[in-house]
Enzyme design. Structure first.
Site, short mmCIF file in Angstrom:
data_model
loop_
_atom_site.label_atom_id
_atom_site.label_comp_id
_atom_site.label_asym_id
_atom_site.label_seq_id
_atom_site.Cartn_x
_atom_site.Cartn_y
_atom_site.Cartn_z
N PHE A 1 -11.67 -24.76 3.13
CA PHE A 1 -11.43 -24.18 1.81
C PHE A 1 -11.27 -22.66 1.93
CE2 PHE A 1 -13.15 -22.30 -2.16
CZ PHE A 1 -12.10 -22.68 -2.99
N GLN A 2 -10.22 -22.16 1.32
CA GLN A 2 -9.89 -20.73 1.34
C GLN A 2 -9.75 -20.16 2.75
OE1 GLN A 2 -12.50 -18.64 -1.48
NE2 GLN A 2 -10.99 -19.04 -3.07
N MET B 1 16.54 0.45 -11.94
CA MET B 1 17.31 0.74 -10.74
C MET B 1 18.25 -0.41 -10.39
SD MET B 1 18.12 2.96 -8.56
CE MET B 1 16.96 4.25 -8.13
N GLU C 1 -6.72 -8.27 -5.72
CA GLU C 1 -6.90 -7.70 -4.39
C GLU C 1 -5.77 -6.77 -3.97
OE1 GLU C 1 -7.31 -10.95 -5.06
OE2 GLU C 1 -9.26 -11.59 -4.30
N LYS D 1 -17.79 -15.86 8.05
CA LYS D 1 -19.06 -15.81 7.32
C LYS D 1 -20.26 -15.83 8.26
CE LYS D 1 -21.43 -17.62 3.31
NZ LYS D 1 -21.55 -18.70 2.32
#
Lengths: 167, 558
Positions: free
Chosen positions: B110-111, B469, B48, B160
């Site tokens: 959940f999630q 760096m 993502e 949802k």
């Protein structure tokens, strides 16, 4: 470092208080007091915030507040003549006898109201500026303060000026 | 009668979204089901974070608002680095996240993650939609907020049951009205006149131009103004491309890894015209010693940037392009500042960027070869670190929006996915990601995305087997104690091959051009693994906290 009272007119939406306080906490500001309530415009709230900070830092946080979408207007009340008030409820130990009478006398001097009397306690309600409430608190300490609740400071400009949108 | 998911997809199309970068998951199933037979193009990434960076790269290259989509919980959290990257660089993206159904909000379902809470400090604004009837208006507002004023990322969290919720009569709003959001576009005329007076009186003026010039599409106006007034221009990392790299007035980048002549010019200037910049610490070094003798004009759309890091004499709040247009209209020809131009030219001539030409493979040489091959007609994306600074210093950019890099946040792993987004914005141009062997491994999984979709992104890895760096700072400031900055060798071409991508490993100077040409000729993605001088540094360099004319690897002004 100076005290600032900011009046923040906001849309009354979920999360708006977090958005406002986040901007202070990420700059390491400690909020001295915070009062939130509905105001003259429907659907809006006014948040009154007291902070101590450098003028430049407070100016920066004010500008950042102005950028938030849900914020309509930010005013630093310290820039103008104003009235500031706080309300405190103080539960003080007050056995029947001399202390109770003394406390009632003190309350009278401070124009505080006695809003509850119990067997061993009394509750005083006082309205005033921060100094007045601090002074009363100091005097009552000797009797034993069981609990103290303050609303946080609110303020309003004197005269016809307002911290609203003027609509 | 439409579902929230359908309204969402249609709203995105109404906003002109032509590609959505995303990754499916549980609570976004209703949205993905709508995408299945929608004409809205969707690109499946492999992580993502890459979706957010790709939307960002698309936005930077196109000037439009980029869009990405992820599921709730881990999906949404993985977007955060990409959103923060866009926020720091004022890049307009709209990130859409799925959320658990509203009745489970706050129940540790959940999630579930509180993504509006998490992203509050790194978004310009965010929304949690609680009713399908609010979807159309929210999307309209989100795109408006993201793309106007000082641009920035906006997140929309869609539970949802909002996606599945049915709306009887859908109305798509045509306009947006937000009481608390009214950016100032037009600069104040009196302030502009004051600025022109200062410019006329100045003897040693310098323009310091940044990302705001690019964001406002004001590059042409900037070049006109600089030319008419004969004022040298130095750009920030974000401003590169707003004036052609080979323009006689261009002094290149200023600041920590800026050119000596840009930093000298700033230090000696008596008037600094700061345009679309924010006086970042990587630019100013010690802010009190930055342009110490100069009056400052500051043009920016964000009033909060005025006086934030440096006191200014004439602030002009407004859209850079519009303010520059007004300045061009009001401007009266002044005498050229001959002595100053002579001095600046002298510095430019005697203090060029340089590197050791010893026949070894130096990254600067590779970038010069890229210049020769591409002649500025490419989108160049970078990762973060030495690869980024070398590219900023050595590649000659000729057009705005052809240089794409994570400036403010400095996000390693940004470049490759941003390059994917840039390709969809500019399919007409070759897109190169200049990477390091450290950075590329932060989003290397996107090889899967480019291979599967034949996205012709060319990856040029400056492979020194170090986190270069950080190693450079350890060399200079930590007595060469290379604590956890050495990376074992990786055969990147073999990794590419495993994904079905062609590549070349390059170990000598003579193989550089053939590899670049092979990359350009290849119609799909291509990986170049350049084994560069391991301890090459980025010079000049201003140590943290020093004045910008106190450079390591430079000399005092002659």
């Amino acid at each position: 470092m100076k005290q600032h009272t900011l009046a923040v007119l906001v849309e009354n939406k979920a999360g708006v208080l977090s958005r406002v306080t986040n901007l202070f906490s990420r700059r390491g500001f400690n909020i001295e007091s915070l009062a939130v309530g509905t105001c003259e415009e429907p659907g809006m709230s006014r948040i009154t915030i007291v902070v101590i900070g450098d003028d430049e830092k407070v100016e920066q946080v004010t500008k950042q507040l102005n950028k938030l979408i849900d914020i309509i207007k930010v005013s630093d009340l310290m820039e103008n003549e104003r009235v500031e008030r706080e309300l405190a409820l103080i539960k003080v130990a007050a056995d029947p006898g001399t202390s109770r009478a003394e406390i009632m006398q003190i309350a009278e001097i401070f124009r505080a109201q006695i809003v509850d009397v119990g067997a061993k306690t009394m509750v005083l309600q006082v309205v005033g500026d921060t100094d007045k409430i601090d002074a009363l608190e100091k005097l009552l300490r000797q009797y034993g303060i069981k609990e103290l609740v303050r609303t946080g400071r609110i303020g309003i400009l004197r005269g016809s000026k307002t911290a609203g949108t003027g609509k | 009668m439409k579902t929230g998911a359908k309204i969402l997809v249609e709203s995105l199309q109404r906003e002109g979204v032509d590609i959505l970068f995303g990754y499916p998951g549980g609570v976004v199933l209703p949205i993905y089901d709508e995408l299945y037979d929608s004409s809205l193009k969707h690109l499946l990434v492999r992580h993502e974070q890459a979706a957010a960076h790709a939307a960002d790269g698309y936005a930077r290259a196109s000037g439009k608002v980029g869009a990405c989509l992820a599921t709730s919980g881990p999906g949404a959290c993985n977007l955060v680095t990409g959103i923060a990257t866009a926020y720091m660089d004022s890049i307009p993206i709209v990130a859409i996240t799925g959320q658990v159904p509203t009745n489970l909000l706050g129940n540790d379902a959940f999630q579930e993650s509180d993504i509006t809470g998490i992203t509050m400090p790194v978004t310009k604004h965010n929304y949690l939609i609680k009713d399908a009837r609010d979807v159309a208006r929210t999307v309209k507002e989100a795109f408006y907020i993201a793309g106007t004023g000082r641009p920035g990322p906006v997140l929309i969290d869609v539970p949802k049951d909002v996606s599945t919720g049915v709306v009887e009569k859908v109305e798509y709003p045509e306009t947006v009205s937000l009481r608390g959001y009214n950016p100032t576009y037009k600069g104040h005329k009196r302030q502009i006149e004051k600025a022109l007076q200062l410019i006329a009186a100045a003897e040693r003026p310098v323009i310091y131009a940044g990302g705001g010039v690019i964001a406002s599409n004001g590059s042409a106006e900037l070049v006109s103004l600089a030319g008419m007034l004969s004022i040298p221009v130095t750009t920030t990392l974000m401003g590169i491309g707003c004036i052609p790299g080979d323009h006689p007035l261009n002094l290149g980048m200023l600041g920590m890894h800026g050119t000596e002549y840009a930093n000298f010019a700033i230090t000696e200037s008596d008037l600094l015209i700061a345009i679309g910049v924010r006086f970042d610490d990587r630019v100013t070094g010690n802010a009190s010693k930055f342009a110490p003798n100069a009056k400052i004009i500051h043009i920016d759309i964000d009033p909060a940037e005025i006086g934030k890091n440096k006191r200014v004499d004439v602030p002009i709040v407004g859209d850079v392009r519009l303010v520059l247009k007004d300045m061009l209209a009001l401007f009266k020809k002044t005498g050229a500042k001959d002595a100053w131009m002579k001095r600046v030219k002298h510095w430019k001539q005697h203090h060029p960027l340089k590197y050791r030409k010893d026949g070894c493979l130096h990254p600067q040489f590779i970038l010069q070869q890229m210049n020769e091959l591409l002649k500025g007609d490419a989108v160049i994306v970078s990762e973060v670190g030495q690869n980024q600074m070398w590219t900023a210093q050595w590649f000659t950019f000729r057009h705005p929006r052809t240089w794409i890099t994570s400036g403010g946040l400095g996000t390693m792993g940004y470049g490759f996915p941003a390059a994917i987004g840039a390709h969809f914005a500019r399919p007409d141009l070759p897109v190169f990601d200049v990477a390091g062997d450290g950075s590329i491994q932060m989003n290397i999984q996107e090889m899967g995305t480019v291979a599967a979709n034949k996205i012709p992104v060319k990856i040029a890895i400056m492979n020194n087997m170090y986190l270069g760096m950080v190693r450079q700072w350890q060399e200079l400031f930590y007595d060469r104690r290379y604590s956890f900055t050495e990376l074992p060798p990786v055969e990147f071409v073999k990794i590419a091959n495993a994904y079905g991508i062609d590549g070349m490993k390059v170990e000598s100077c003579e193989d550089v051009m053939p590899a670049l040409k092979a990359a350009l000729d290849c119609d799909g993605p291509f990986v170049m693994d350049f084994r560069i001088e391991r301890e090459e540094n980025v010079f000049p360099m201003v140590p943290a906290g020093a004045a910008i004319n106190e450079m390591i690897g430079g000399h005092t002004p002659s």
